[in-house]
Write a protein that holds these residues in place. Structure first.
Motif, PDB file in Angstrom:
ATOM      1  N   TYR A   1      57.510  12.502 -54.756  1.00  0.00           N
ATOM      2  CA  TYR A   1      57.539  13.179 -56.056  1.00  0.00           C
ATOM      3  C   TYR A   1      56.545  14.325 -56.013  1.00  0.00           C
ATOM      4  CZ  TYR A   1      60.158   9.273 -58.008  1.00  0.00           C
ATOM      5  OH  TYR A   1      61.127   8.336 -58.265  1.00  0.00           O
ATOM      6  N   ALA A   2      57.001  15.517 -56.346  1.00  0.00           N
ATOM      7  CA  ALA A   2      56.092  16.666 -56.372  1.00  0.00           C
ATOM      8  C   ALA A   2      55.174  16.542 -57.583  1.00  0.00           C
ATOM      9  CB  ALA A   2      56.902  17.950 -56.450  1.00  0.00           C
ATOM     10  N   LYS A   3      54.026  17.216 -57.529  1.00  0.00           N
ATOM     11  CA  LYS A   3      53.067  17.259 -58.639  1.00  0.00           C
ATOM     12  C   LYS A   3      53.798  17.562 -59.956  1.00  0.00           C
ATOM     13  CE  LYS A   3      48.827  19.843 -59.738  1.00  0.00           C
ATOM     14  NZ  LYS A   3      49.114  20.193 -61.079  1.00  0.00           N
TER      15      LYS A   3
ATOM     16  N   LEU B   1      55.196   1.217 -55.319  1.00  0.00           N
ATOM     17  CA  LEU B   1      53.909   1.073 -54.644  1.00  0.00           C
ATOM     18  C   LEU B   1      53.472   2.480 -54.240  1.00  0.00           C
ATOM     19  CD1 LEU B   1      55.243  -1.715 -52.276  1.00  0.00           C
ATOM     20  CD2 LEU B   1      53.893  -2.089 -54.339  1.00  0.00           C
ATOM     21  N   ILE B   2      52.248   2.859 -54.597  1.00  0.00           N
ATOM     22  CA  ILE B   2      51.814   4.238 -54.298  1.00  0.00           C
ATOM     23  C   ILE B   2      51.267   4.292 -52.875  1.00  0.00           C
ATOM     24  CG2 ILE B   2      50.379   6.183 -55.029  1.00  0.00           C
ATOM     25  CD1 ILE B   2      50.053   4.669 -57.723  1.00  0.00           C
ATOM     26  N   GLN B   3      51.902   5.093 -52.056  1.00  0.00           N
ATOM     27  CA  GLN B   3      51.442   5.246 -50.668  1.00  0.00           C
ATOM     28  C   GLN B   3      50.535   6.449 -50.518  1.00  0.00           C
ATOM     29  OE1 GLN B   3      51.914   2.957 -48.437  1.00  0.00           O
ATOM     30  NE2 GLN B   3      52.994   1.846 -50.016  1.00  0.00           N
ATOM     31  N   LYS B   4      50.814   7.481 -51.313  1.00  0.00           N
ATOM     32  CA  LYS B   4      50.034   8.713 -51.191  1.00  0.00           C
ATOM     33  C   LYS B   4      50.022   9.387 -52.555  1.00  0.00           C
ATOM     34  CE  LYS B   4      50.761  12.721 -48.782  1.00  0.00           C
ATOM     35  NZ  LYS B   4      51.616  13.572 -49.094  1.00  0.00           N
ATOM     36  N   GLY B   5      48.881   9.983 -52.922  1.00  0.00           N
ATOM     37  CA  GLY B   5      48.812  10.752 -54.157  1.00  0.00           C
ATOM     38  C   GLY B   5      48.250   9.957 -55.321  1.00  0.00           C
ATOM     39  N   ARG B   6      48.420  10.518 -56.511  1.00  0.00           N
ATOM     40  CA  ARG B   6      47.894   9.883 -57.732  1.00  0.00           C
ATOM     41  C   ARG B   6      48.890  10.084 -58.858  1.00  0.00           C
ATOM     42  NH1 ARG B   6      42.124  11.294 -59.644  1.00  0.00           N
ATOM     43  NH2 ARG B   6      42.889  13.427 -59.660  1.00  0.00           N
ATOM     44  N   VAL B   7      48.959   9.091 -59.759  1.00  0.00           N
ATOM     45  CA  VAL B   7      49.872   9.202 -60.903  1.00  0.00           C
ATOM     46  C   VAL B   7      49.111   8.890 -62.187  1.00  0.00           C
ATOM     47  CG1 VAL B   7      51.836   8.446 -59.487  1.00  0.00           C
ATOM     48  CG2 VAL B   7      50.622   6.761 -60.889  1.00  0.00           C
TER      49      VAL B   7
ATOM     50  N   SER C   1      55.241   5.955 -69.656  1.00  0.00           N
ATOM     51  CA  SER C   1      55.774   6.922 -68.686  1.00  0.00           C
ATOM     52  C   SER C   1      54.793   7.046 -67.538  1.00  0.00           C
ATOM     53  CB  SER C   1      55.936   8.297 -69.341  1.00  0.00           C
ATOM     54  OG  SER C   1      56.863   8.215 -70.400  1.00  0.00           O
ATOM     55  N   VAL C   2      55.296   7.395 -66.374  1.00  0.00           N
ATOM     56  CA  VAL C   2      54.421   7.605 -65.214  1.00  0.00           C
ATOM     57  C   VAL C   2      54.776   8.956 -64.607  1.00  0.00           C
ATOM     58  CG1 VAL C   2      53.695   6.712 -62.965  1.00  0.00           C
ATOM     59  CG2 VAL C   2      54.308   5.099 -64.793  1.00  0.00           C
ATOM     60  N   THR C   3      53.761   9.802 -64.402  1.00  0.00           N
ATOM     61  CA  THR C   3      53.962  11.176 -63.913  1.00  0.00           C
ATOM     62  C   THR C   3      53.067  11.422 -62.694  1.00  0.00           C
ATOM     63  OG1 THR C   3      54.177  11.799 -66.241  1.00  0.00           O
ATOM     64  CG2 THR C   3      53.950  13.606 -64.676  1.00  0.00           C
TER      65      THR C   3
ATOM     66  N   SER D   1      53.082  13.146 -54.426  1.00  0.00           N
ATOM     67  CA  SER D   1      52.886  11.719 -54.192  1.00  0.00           C
ATOM     68  C   SER D   1      54.067  11.127 -53.433  1.00  0.00           C
ATOM     69  CB  SER D   1      52.749  10.971 -55.526  1.00  0.00           C
ATOM     70  OG  SER D   1      51.647  11.456 -56.250  1.00  0.00           O
ATOM     71  N   GLN D   2      53.786   9.999 -52.784  1.00  0.00           N
ATOM     72  CA  GLN D   2      54.851   9.271 -52.076  1.00  0.00           C
ATOM     73  C   GLN D   2      54.777   7.812 -52.503  1.00  0.00           C
ATOM     74  OE1 GLN D   2      54.624   9.702 -47.845  1.00  0.00           O
ATOM     75  NE2 GLN D   2      56.199   8.161 -47.492  1.00  0.00           N
ATOM     76  N   VAL D   3      55.943   7.262 -52.852  1.00  0.00           N
ATOM     77  CA  VAL D   3      55.962   5.863 -53.307  1.00  0.00           C
ATOM     78  C   VAL D   3      56.979   5.060 -52.504  1.00  0.00           C
ATOM     79  CG1 VAL D   3      55.294   6.423 -55.692  1.00  0.00           C
ATOM     80  CG2 VAL D   3      57.714   6.349 -55.081  1.00  0.00           C
ATOM     81  N   LEU D   4      56.769   3.749 -52.481  1.00  0.00           N
ATOM     82  CA  LEU D   4      57.778   2.841 -51.945  1.00  0.00           C
ATOM     83  C   LEU D   4      58.400   2.141 -53.140  1.00  0.00           C
ATOM     84  CD1 LEU D   4      55.892   1.091 -49.004  1.00  0.00           C
ATOM     85  CD2 LEU D   4      57.552   2.940 -48.868  1.00  0.00           C
ATOM     86  N   ILE D   5      59.713   2.028 -53.154  1.00  0.00           N
ATOM     87  CA  ILE D   5      60.382   1.422 -54.303  1.00  0.00           C
ATOM     88  C   ILE D   5      60.982   0.078 -53.888  1.00  0.00           C
ATOM     89  CG2 ILE D   5      62.132   1.779 -56.092  1.00  0.00           C
ATOM     90  CD1 ILE D   5      61.866   4.799 -55.553  1.00  0.00           C
ATOM     91  N   LEU D   6      60.695  -0.946 -54.672  1.00  0.00           N
ATOM     92  CA  LEU D   6      61.226  -2.299 -54.404  1.00  0.00           C
ATOM     93  C   LEU D   6      62.103  -2.705 -55.572  1.00  0.00           C
ATOM     94  CD1 LEU D   6      58.315  -4.656 -53.243  1.00  0.00           C
ATOM     95  CD2 LEU D   6      60.612  -4.586 -52.274  1.00  0.00           C
ATOM     96  N   ARG D   7      63.288  -3.257 -55.263  1.00  0.00           N
ATOM     97  CA  ARG D   7      64.169  -3.684 -56.346  1.00  0.00           C
ATOM     98  C   ARG D   7      63.732  -5.019 -56.919  1.00  0.00           C
ATOM     99  NH1 ARG D   7      69.459  -2.828 -53.093  1.00  0.00           N
ATOM    100  NH2 ARG D   7      68.086  -4.113 -51.845  1.00  0.00           N
TER     101      ARG D   7
END
Ligand code: CMP
Length: 225
Positions: A32-34, A50-56, A93-95, A100-106
């Motif tokens: 996700y871009a800034k 799960l946040i792998q990189k960046g900040r939200v 909401s989460v921005t 940032s890079q996230v991992l998504i789990l169902r």
């Protein structure tokens, strides 16, 4: 995707290599871009992140259209677990605050993981307890009358969540922008600027660009919490 990225997530810290590999296969990685919105309050939700990189930032809109920032999460953190656990709409909401890079789990996969590895559920409960503690502190601080107290409490919260401690000193590496600080403290940008100037004049904080140092953290806490 590397399993080493997963090891940074504290709720998975007890797992072994095989288990990391298993989770890795279940996750989808997404960037996700800034300033991109990742989740919208009130939307239905079926996955956690799960946040792998960046900040939200986690935020809600007040009835009069003001943004209230509940928390800032960084790499190793997670979000989206609430809808996944109770099946209700997204609570906030989460921005992305930066690229940032996230991992998504169902949902089904995460619930199965918790069944298979109770230590993940325990890790999750610990983090939820920590979040309730933070929210309790935030409620107390927002009920304070004076802006100085509210802004200083926000600084303490940032120091506790993201600060690096060295002897008496705490360094907050990247302080949020003034508008975000205002939305965390229930005040205005002008007030943030005024309170920061006062704290700097009194040598209670030292600012260097986005970096803020609290030279005597114990004293600061004693004064403002
Ligand atoms: P969910 O409700 O699925 O979507 C929004 C997410 O924001 C929520 O799950 C949590 O992960 C996160 N969230 C909500 N409130 C807070 C809070 N007070 N502190 C930290 N994170 C929160």
């Amino acid at each position: 995707m590397e399993t080493s990225l997963l090891k940074k997530v504290p709720i998975f810290s007890q797992l072994n290599e095989d288990e990391f590999e298993k989770i890795r296969m279940l996750c989808v990685s997404k960037k996700y871009a800034k300033d991109r919105i990742i989740l919208i309050e009130e939307d239905p939700g079926n996955s956690m992140f799960l946040i792998q990189k960046g900040r939200v930032k986690v935020s809600r809109m007040s009835d009069d259209g003001r943004e209230v920032i509940l928390s800032i999460l960084e790499s190793g953190g997670f979000f989206g677990e609430m809808s996944l656990l109770d099946g209700k709409a997204r609570s906030a909401s989460v921005t992305a605050l930066e690229d940032s890079q996230v991992l998504i789990l169902r949902r089904g996969d995460f619930l199965k993981l918790m069944e298979d590895h109770p230590q993940i559920a325990i890790g999750l409960l610990k983090e939820l307890a920590a979040r309730i503690r933070r929210s309790d502190t935030q409620i107390k601080s927002l009920s304070l009358q004076d802006a100085m107290g509210r802004v200083s409490s926000t600084l303490i919260m940032l120091a506790e969540d993201h600060g690096k401690i060295k002897e008496k000193t705490v360094m907050i590496p990247r302080i949020p922008l003034q508008q975000d600080l205002a939305n965390m403290s229930g005040t205005s940008r002008e007030t943030i600027s005024r309170v920061f100037k006062y704290l700097e004049d009194e040598k209670l904080i030292i600012r260097d660009g986005r970096k803020v140092v609290i030279p005597d953290y114990k004293k600061f806490r004693r004064m403002f919490s």
